[in-house]
Motif scaffolding. Structure first.
Motif, PDB file in Angstrom:
ATOM      1  N   SER A  29       0.804  -1.214   0.000  1.00 32.06           N
ATOM      2  CA  SER A  29       0.000   0.000   0.000  1.00 32.06           C
ATOM      3  C   SER A  29       0.838   1.265   0.000  1.00 32.06           C
ATOM      4  O   SER A  29       0.315   2.355  -0.229  1.00 32.06           O
ATOM      5  N   SER A  30       2.139   1.148   0.247  1.00 33.81           N
ATOM      6  CA  SER A  30       3.020   2.310   0.241  1.00 33.81           C
ATOM      7  C   SER A  30       4.458   1.840   0.114  1.00 33.81           C
ATOM      8  O   SER A  30       4.770   0.651   0.294  1.00 33.81           O
ATOM      9  N   GLU A  31       5.346   2.790  -0.170  1.00 40.78           N
ATOM     10  CA  GLU A  31       6.763   2.466  -0.245  1.00 40.78           C
ATOM     11  C   GLU A  31       7.311   2.068   1.122  1.00 40.78           C
ATOM     12  O   GLU A  31       8.160   1.183   1.236  1.00 40.78           O
ATOM     13  N   GLN A  32       6.799   2.685   2.175  1.00 39.18           N
ATOM     14  CA  GLN A  32       7.239   2.339   3.526  1.00 39.18           C
ATOM     15  C   GLN A  32       6.907   0.888   3.859  1.00 39.18           C
ATOM     16  O   GLN A  32       7.698   0.187   4.508  1.00 39.18           O
ATOM     17  N   ALA A  33       5.750   0.401   3.399  1.00 41.58           N
ATOM     18  CA  ALA A  33       5.365  -0.983   3.657  1.00 41.58           C
ATOM     19  C   ALA A  33       6.303  -1.951   2.950  1.00 41.58           C
ATOM     20  O   ALA A  33       6.670  -2.996   3.498  1.00 41.58           O
ATOM     21  N   ARG A  34       6.707  -1.609   1.723  1.00 37.09           N
ATOM     22  CA  ARG A  34       7.624  -2.496   1.002  1.00 37.09           C
ATOM     23  C   ARG A  34       8.996  -2.511   1.663  1.00 37.09           C
ATOM     24  O   ARG A  34       9.618  -3.569   1.812  1.00 37.09           O
ATOM     25  N   ARG A  35       9.490  -1.340   2.067  1.00 39.59           N
ATOM     26  CA  ARG A  35      10.812  -1.295   2.694  1.00 39.59           C
ATOM     27  C   ARG A  35      10.808  -2.038   4.029  1.00 39.59           C
ATOM     28  O   ARG A  35      11.808  -2.671   4.392  1.00 39.59           O
ATOM     29  N   LYS A  36       9.712  -1.971   4.724  1.00 39.48           N
ATOM     30  CA  LYS A  36       9.613  -2.662   6.009  1.00 39.48           C
ATOM     31  C   LYS A  36       9.650  -4.179   5.837  1.00 39.48           C
ATOM     32  O   LYS A  36      10.063  -4.905   6.756  1.00 39.48           O
ATOM     33  N   ALA A  37       9.244  -4.674   4.661  1.00 36.01           N
ATOM     34  CA  ALA A  37       9.195  -6.118   4.423  1.00 36.01           C
ATOM     35  C   ALA A  37      10.533  -6.699   3.983  1.00 36.01           C
ATOM     36  O   ALA A  37      10.691  -7.922   3.941  1.00 36.01           O
ATOM     37  N   LEU A  38      11.517  -5.848   3.658  1.00 34.53           N
ATOM     38  CA  LEU A  38      12.789  -6.362   3.149  1.00 34.53           C
ATOM     39  C   LEU A  38      13.557  -7.202   4.165  1.00 34.53           C
ATOM     40  O   LEU A  38      14.039  -8.292   3.816  1.00 34.53           O
ATOM     41  N   PRO A  39      13.746  -6.782   5.420  1.00 37.16           N
ATOM     42  CA  PRO A  39      14.525  -7.623   6.354  1.00 37.16           C
ATOM     43  C   PRO A  39      13.969  -9.025   6.537  1.00 37.16           C
ATOM     44  O   PRO A  39      14.720  -9.998   6.596  1.00 37.16           O
ATOM     45  N   ALA A  40      12.635  -9.149   6.586  1.00 40.82           N
ATOM     46  CA  ALA A  40      12.045 -10.485   6.747  1.00 40.82           C
ATOM     47  C   ALA A  40      12.316 -11.348   5.524  1.00 40.82           C
ATOM     48  O   ALA A  40      12.600 -12.557   5.651  1.00 40.82           O
ATOM     49  N   TRP A  41      12.246 -10.732   4.332  1.00 35.04           N
ATOM     50  CA  TRP A  41      12.512 -11.527   3.127  1.00 35.04           C
ATOM     51  C   TRP A  41      13.979 -11.941   3.062  1.00 35.04           C
ATOM     52  O   TRP A  41      14.300 -13.074   2.674  1.00 35.04           O
TER      53      TRP A  41
ATOM     54  N   ASN B 209      18.233 -16.080   3.180  1.00 32.81           N
ATOM     55  CA  ASN B 209      19.482 -16.589   3.722  1.00 32.81           C
ATOM     56  C   ASN B 209      19.316 -17.850   4.561  1.00 32.81           C
ATOM     57  O   ASN B 209      20.148 -18.756   4.517  1.00 32.81           O
ATOM     58  N   GLN B 210      18.224 -17.922   5.313  1.00 33.34           N
ATOM     59  CA  GLN B 210      18.086 -18.982   6.314  1.00 33.34           C
ATOM     60  C   GLN B 210      17.233 -20.168   5.868  1.00 33.34           C
ATOM     61  O   GLN B 210      17.419 -21.278   6.371  1.00 33.34           O
ATOM     62  N   HIS B 211      16.288 -19.951   4.945  1.00 30.70           N
ATOM     63  CA  HIS B 211      15.306 -21.000   4.675  1.00 30.70           C
ATOM     64  C   HIS B 211      15.125 -21.328   3.188  1.00 30.70           C
ATOM     65  O   HIS B 211      14.769 -22.465   2.874  1.00 30.70           O
ATOM     66  N   ARG B 212      15.330 -20.384   2.301  1.00 32.10           N
ATOM     67  CA  ARG B 212      15.016 -20.616   0.885  1.00 32.10           C
ATOM     68  C   ARG B 212      16.038 -21.546   0.237  1.00 32.10           C
ATOM     69  O   ARG B 212      17.231 -21.277   0.262  1.00 32.10           O
ATOM     70  N   PRO B 213      15.618 -22.674  -0.370  1.00 34.97           N
ATOM     71  CA  PRO B 213      16.563 -23.559  -1.061  1.00 34.97           C
ATOM     72  C   PRO B 213      17.172 -22.843  -2.265  1.00 34.97           C
ATOM     73  O   PRO B 213      16.467 -22.176  -3.027  1.00 34.97           O
ATOM     74  N   HIS B 214      18.463 -22.981  -2.440  1.00 39.89           N
ATOM     75  CA  HIS B 214      19.169 -22.346  -3.550  1.00 39.89           C
ATOM     76  C   HIS B 214      19.637 -23.423  -4.516  1.00 39.89           C
ATOM     77  O   HIS B 214      20.366 -24.333  -4.137  1.00 39.89           O
ATOM     78  N   SER B 215      19.216 -23.315  -5.773  1.00 40.74           N
ATOM     79  CA  SER B 215      19.498 -24.377  -6.747  1.00 40.74           C
ATOM     80  C   SER B 215      20.981 -24.498  -7.056  1.00 40.74           C
ATOM     81  O   SER B 215      21.453 -25.574  -7.445  1.00 40.74           O
ATOM     82  N   ALA B 216      21.763 -23.431  -6.896  1.00 38.93           N
ATOM     83  CA  ALA B 216      23.184 -23.488  -7.247  1.00 38.93           C
ATOM     84  C   ALA B 216      24.034 -24.162  -6.183  1.00 38.93           C
ATOM     85  O   ALA B 216      25.198 -24.480  -6.436  1.00 38.93           O
TER      86      ALA B 216
END
Length: 331
Positions: A288-300, A305-312
């Protein structure tokens, strides 16, 4: 390969061979005792005499010669058409009067069956590399994104409503070319070449002092995880070509390196990370705003880094390549 009901497992083969070679049994007597054919008993006795215990294992059934395999001159023509003209098996087969299945088999054998294995610019087979340990090389770059207006951007609410939201968002700038010109978000990204562990910060510019601050904090962040950064690879942007950048790298004990001009493939790992960043965070859902997107970056970033499987790295999260990297191990 021995099956469950095999008369001669590797252990039984060794027994029959030792009876014949070491204890002087006749081949016919040993074959009758183990209920196998005479040539079979003779084969294992001969292999035991030549190779010892190692000769009791199964050998590959792959033939020594391939008389019906596609001749090398034809293979070279197939590779040339694939690399220079990027044709598929059907088109190559039509030009060389070969079945498409034959062309496809050659492409698979030469690792040219997927265009992703070929460099898009040169047409040559892609050359992939990976540094030996975490911190040996980090990649840095900037991902430029348009700020999201209050209420949502055009990607999620449509162009008409997105334009209205853009016009109504406070903090915009006036431009002679456009009625409204929103500022941009500059995502400064850092990724470790070996582990693919990523670090990122969002700023309102891509100046040298901003890039230097990100590098200093990223190096400290990696040090907290037992990684000593040795080299940093960047493109030829003005921030990374500045004397301030060189001085900052020297102060951190890091060797700066740059990609070849007009050759983004050299920094391909971080370019691919930017695509993952865009799909997984920047444009993944309605903000809903740029602030909401920036706030979501650390969780992603934590998820990446911790959970997403990396194919390489064998479908493992990047942080798993840091688990054995104790502080000071590579100092």
């Amino acid at each position: 390969m021995s099956h469950a009901n095999a008369a001669l497992t590797p252990r039984q083969r060794l027994r029959i061979a030792r009876l014949i070679i070491n204890e002087g049994w006749t081949v016919a007597h040993a074959a009758d005792y183990f209920h196998v054919a005479w040539p079979t008993a003779q084969k294992w006795a001969r292999r035991y005499a030549e190779h010892g215990i190692a000769g009791m294992t199964d050998r590959s059934s792959r033939p020594h010669a391939h008389p019906n395999q596609t001749p090398r001159p034809i293979v070279r023509k197939i590779k040339h058409l694939r690399i220079t003209r990027r044709l598929g098996p059907v088109e190559i087969g039509g030009l060389l009067q070969l079945p498409p299945s034959t062309v496809h088999a050659v492409l698979v054998r030469e690792r040219l069956n997927r265009l992703s294995h070929i460099d898009r610019k040169t047409g040559e087979p892609a050359r992939r590399y990976e540094h030996p340990h975490p911190g040996s090389l980090i990649h840095v770059d900037v991902k430029k994104l348009g700020n999201i207006p209050d209420g949502g951007g055009w990607r999620t609410v449509g162009r008409v409503q997105g334009g209205k939201n853009r016009a109504a968002t406070p903090g915009k700038e006036r431009s002679r070319r456009r009625d409204v010109l929103m500022r941009h978000a500059y995502v400064h990204t850092v990724i470790d070449d070996h582990s693919r562990v990523a670090y990122a910060e969002i700023h309102d510019d891509e100046r040298a002092e901003t890039a230097i601050g990100v590098l200093q904090r990223a190096v400290s962040w990696f040090q907290d995880r037992g990684v000593r950064v040795e080299r940093v690879l960047s493109d030829n942007g003005s921030a990374y070509r500045s004397h301030a950048w060189r001085d900052a790298c020297s102060g951190l004990g890091i060797t700066p390196k740059w990609t070849r001009p007009y050759r983004p493939q050299t920094n391909g790992k971080i370019e691919r990370f930017h695509r993952t960043l865009a799909d997984g965070w920047a444009y993944s859902r309605h903000y809903s705003s740029e602030q909401a997107r920036r706030k979501a970056l650390p969780a992603w970033l934590h998820y990446y880094n911790q959970h997403r499987p990396h194919s390489a790295i064998g479908q493992l999260p990047p942080v798993t390549r840091l688990s054995s990297n104790l502080p000071g191990q590579y100092s």
